[in-house]
Design an enzyme around this catalytic site. Structure first.
Site, short mmCIF file in Angstrom:
data_model
loop_
_atom_site.label_atom_id
_atom_site.label_comp_id
_atom_site.label_asym_id
_atom_site.label_seq_id
_atom_site.Cartn_x
_atom_site.Cartn_y
_atom_site.Cartn_z
N GLU A 157 0.80 -1.24 0.00
CA GLU A 157 0.00 0.00 0.00
C GLU A 157 0.83 1.28 0.00
O GLU A 157 0.61 2.18 0.79
CB GLU A 157 -0.97 -0.02 1.20
N ASN A 200 1.98 -5.26 -3.09
CA ASN A 200 0.58 -5.57 -2.78
C ASN A 200 -0.20 -4.28 -2.50
O ASN A 200 0.30 -3.41 -1.78
CB ASN A 200 0.57 -6.46 -1.52
N HIS A 236 -10.67 -6.12 -2.00
CA HIS A 236 -11.70 -5.92 -0.97
C HIS A 236 -12.87 -5.20 -1.65
O HIS A 236 -12.76 -4.03 -2.01
CB HIS A 236 -11.18 -5.03 0.16
N GLU A 265 -6.28 -10.69 -0.83
CA GLU A 265 -7.08 -10.44 0.39
C GLU A 265 -8.57 -10.39 0.04
O GLU A 265 -9.32 -9.55 0.55
CB GLU A 265 -6.66 -9.10 1.03
N ASP A 267 -12.32 -10.33 -0.30
CA ASP A 267 -13.59 -10.43 0.42
C ASP A 267 -14.59 -9.53 -0.28
O ASP A 267 -14.21 -8.52 -0.88
CB ASP A 267 -13.48 -10.15 1.93
O1 G3I Z 1 -5.03 -7.96 19.20
C1 G3I Z 1 -5.60 -6.75 19.70
C2 G3I Z 1 -6.37 -6.99 20.95
O2 G3I Z 1 -5.49 -7.43 21.97
C3 G3I Z 1 -7.08 -5.70 21.37
O3 G3I Z 1 -7.86 -5.94 22.49
C4 G3I Z 1 -7.96 -5.23 20.23
C5 G3I Z 1 -8.72 -3.93 20.55
O4 G3I Z 1 -8.18 -2.83 19.94
O5 G3I Z 1 -7.16 -5.02 19.09
C6 G3I Z 1 -6.54 -6.19 18.63
O6 G3I Z 1 -5.76 -5.89 17.51
C7 G3I Z 1 -6.48 -5.64 16.31
C8 G3I Z 1 -5.97 -6.61 15.25
O7 G3I Z 1 -6.58 -6.31 14.01
C9 G3I Z 1 -6.28 -8.06 15.62
O8 G3I Z 1 -7.65 -8.28 15.69
C10 G3I Z 1 -6.21 -4.21 15.86
O9 G3I Z 1 -6.76 -3.30 16.81
C11 G3I Z 1 -6.78 -3.98 14.49
O10 G3I Z 1 -6.37 -2.71 14.04
C12 G3I Z 1 -6.27 -5.02 13.53
O11 G3I Z 1 -6.90 -4.82 12.29
C13 G3I Z 1 -6.26 -5.43 11.18
C14 G3I Z 1 -5.99 -4.37 10.12
O12 G3I Z 1 -5.39 -4.99 9.01
C15 G3I Z 1 -5.06 -3.30 10.64
O13 G3I Z 1 -4.72 -2.40 9.63
C16 G3I Z 1 -7.16 -6.51 10.62
O14 G3I Z 1 -7.28 -7.57 11.57
C17 G3I Z 1 -6.59 -7.03 9.32
O15 G3I Z 1 -7.53 -7.86 8.71
C18 G3I Z 1 -6.28 -5.88 8.39
O16 G3I Z 1 -5.71 -6.40 7.23
C19 G3I Z 1 -5.39 -5.43 6.22
C20 G3I Z 1 -4.17 -5.95 5.49
O17 G3I Z 1 -3.12 -6.21 6.41
C21 G3I Z 1 -3.72 -4.97 4.43
N1 G3I Z 1 -4.80 -4.64 3.53
C22 G3I Z 1 -6.04 -4.19 4.16
C23 G3I Z 1 -6.51 -5.22 5.18
C24 G3I Z 1 -7.84 -4.84 5.77
O18 G3I Z 1 -7.78 -3.66 6.50
#
Ligand code: G3I
Length: 444
Positions: A157, A200, A236, A265, A267
């Site tokens: 990105e 990517n 996405h 990715e 969905d």
């Molecule tokens: O693990 C912590 C947890 O301990 C905490 O209680 C909770 C509350 O804030 O957060 C948890 O972490 C979260 C993590 O996902 C795991 O669930 C983060 O806040 C959250 O920001 C994170 O989001 C991820 C996101 O990337 C961050 O940018 C998504 O799971 C993930 O699917 C997403 O994936 C991205 C790709 O890497 C790049 N392309 C876009 C895609 C979708 O946004």
């Protein structure tokens, strides 16, 4: 490549072992799972995996049965593996890699250099220090996983949305300039020469200003011998950002530059036949581009999706196969056992309705797959000492324990392709508040 065969499961395992080929999951019935059907087309079919769900039995069994590639959803990102400078923590990512390897799955690496999920210390470094830190990060992470990753998202990105075609502001861009991407790829090639190195991004799925900018970069890299092997299209999609009409053409123009393309990715928000149709179009586009080497969906089940409310994945929150699942399997040339000719039969999903102190009502929605069905049946199992005390809109029969209810339609069970019906029941809690467990849906 694994194809449908008359060789028994043991014979196939022996052959694969003897030839050194990694066994793909689902070889027993080569075309009845996403992974095996994709393998039949020379592709992988993967999913994002979160380490903290690996203790959940239906999550793991769905992962192991259906997919032959895994991408750690968050566990390989900079903030997960190098939260403190030069102190690396690979535990959660290692868990996914070992699980995947033990099941014969490939692993995609995601991601080395990204502006997001980046620890704050990186942004505080001066230019020279940042360059050292970036190259050290790439090198240490790739060396740790050397030989275990088929493709790495080296840079993620790096371009802005919209019409500018410009690079996105980030510590790397702002301090190291445009050359940071090239430098990252050169460092990555040195660290693990066998891994495919990908750029990517999202919103690059059709021909537009952003994808043009990425295209120009890849063309320049190929012309100058900068190491790049693949481009990832995140894909996405939702109603505001649907599958573009020129999706296949866009994949093809990148492939024509001499790189592989991967859907990384995927969905698609939605439900029913509309969602299924979009998924089918994506799979068909990949299959039509010979250098489209694989597809990864961004999660196993709707309930753990980063946008769960949009129900964008192939399995619902109870791990039931959705119409989108059947559409993907069919597009890959596979067929569901019992589904008949690649059409699914039906899927079921559960939702809790009214609740009182002593009981609650449950609703099961039955949805036909890609073809019309004439009849359906499913089971609902409650946990003893719970008892089902009433049902509506269905004809139940019971097993001897009284805990397993088999439900058939009242009268005519026919449903058009993608159409739904529902039945309901009341569960007396008797002190236990567990949700009922649905069996699979069978159609005829
Ligand atoms: O693990 C912590 C947890 O301990 C905490 O209680 C909770 C509350 O804030 O957060 C948890 O972490 C979260 C993590 O996902 C795991 O669930 C983060 O806040 C959250 O920001 C994170 O989001 C991820 C996101 O990337 C961050 O940018 C998504 O799971 C993930 O699917 C997403 O994936 C991205 C790709 O890497 C790049 N392309 C876009 C895609 C979708 O946004």
């Amino acid at each position: 490549m694994v194809t449908r065969t008359s060789i028994g499961a043991l014979g196939m395992a022996g052959l694969l072992a003897a030839s050194g080929v990694i066994a793909l999951s689902g070889t027993a019935d080569a075309a009845s799972t996403l992974g095996s059907a994709a393998a039949g087309k020379g592709r992988y079919f993967g999913t994002a995996v979160a380490a903290n769900h690996l203790g959940e039995a239906p999550y793991v069994s769905t992962l192991d049965t259906e997919f032959n590639s895994a991408t750690p959803e968050n566990e390989m990102k900079w903030d997960a593996v190098e939260r403190t400078r030069n102190s690396f923590t690979f535990g959660a990512a290692d868990q996914i890699v070992s699980h995947a390897q033990s099941k014969g799955m490939k692993v995609r690496g995601h991601t080395l250099v990204w502006h997001s999920q980046l620890p704050s210390w990186v942004g505080t470094l001066g230019t020279a220090d940042l360059r050292t830190a970036m190259n050290n990060h790439i090198t240490k992470v790739m060396q740790h996983y050397k030989g275990k990753i088929h493709s790495w998202d080296v840079v993620n990105e790096a371009f802005q949305d919209g019409s500018s075609g410009a690079r996105r502001s980030s510590p790397f861009q702002d301090k190291l300039g445009n050359g940071f991407i090239e430098e990252a790829f050169r460092t990555a090639r040195a660290a693990d020469p066998a891994a495919k190195l990908c750029y990517n991004d999202y919103n690059t799925d059709g021909v537009n200003a952003k994808s043009n900018a990425v295209y120009n970069m890849v063309r320049d890299f190929k012309a100058r011998g900068v190491p790049i092997d693949c481009v990832g299209f995140q894909s996405h999609f939702n109603s505001a950002s649907p599958v573009p009409g020129d999706y296949q053409a866009n994949l093809q123009r990148f492939a024509d530059l001499g790189v592989d393309v991967q859907i990384t990715e995927l969905d698609i928000e939605g439900s029913g036949t509309a969602q299924a149709g979009s998924y089918s179009n994506v799979v068909k586009a990949c299959l039509a581009v010979s250098r489209c080497t694989g597809i990864t969906v961004w999660g196993v089940t709707d309930k753990y999706s980063w946008r769960a409310s949009g129900t964008p994945l192939l399995f619902d929150g109870n791990y039931n196969k959705k119409p989108a699942y059947t559409a993907v399997l069919t597009a890959l040339g596979g067929s569901s056992p019992g589904g008949g000719g690649g059409t699914a039969a039906c899927t079921v999903s559960y939702s809790k309705q009214e609740e009182w102190s002593d009981r609650f009502n449950g609703k099961v929605t039955v949805t036909a797959g890609g073809s019309a069905i004439g009849d359906w049946t499913t089971t609902v199992t409650v946990t003893s000492p719970q008892k089902i005390s009433a049902t509506w809109n269905g004809t139940p029969t019971w097993d001897s324990s009284g805990n397993v209810m088999t439900m058939k339609p009242n009268g005519n069970g026919s449903l058009a392709a993608g159409a739904s019906t529902s039945f309901g029941f009341t569960v007396m809690k008797n002190g236990n508040n567990a949700a009922p467990v649905l069996g699979s849906c069978t159609a005829s």
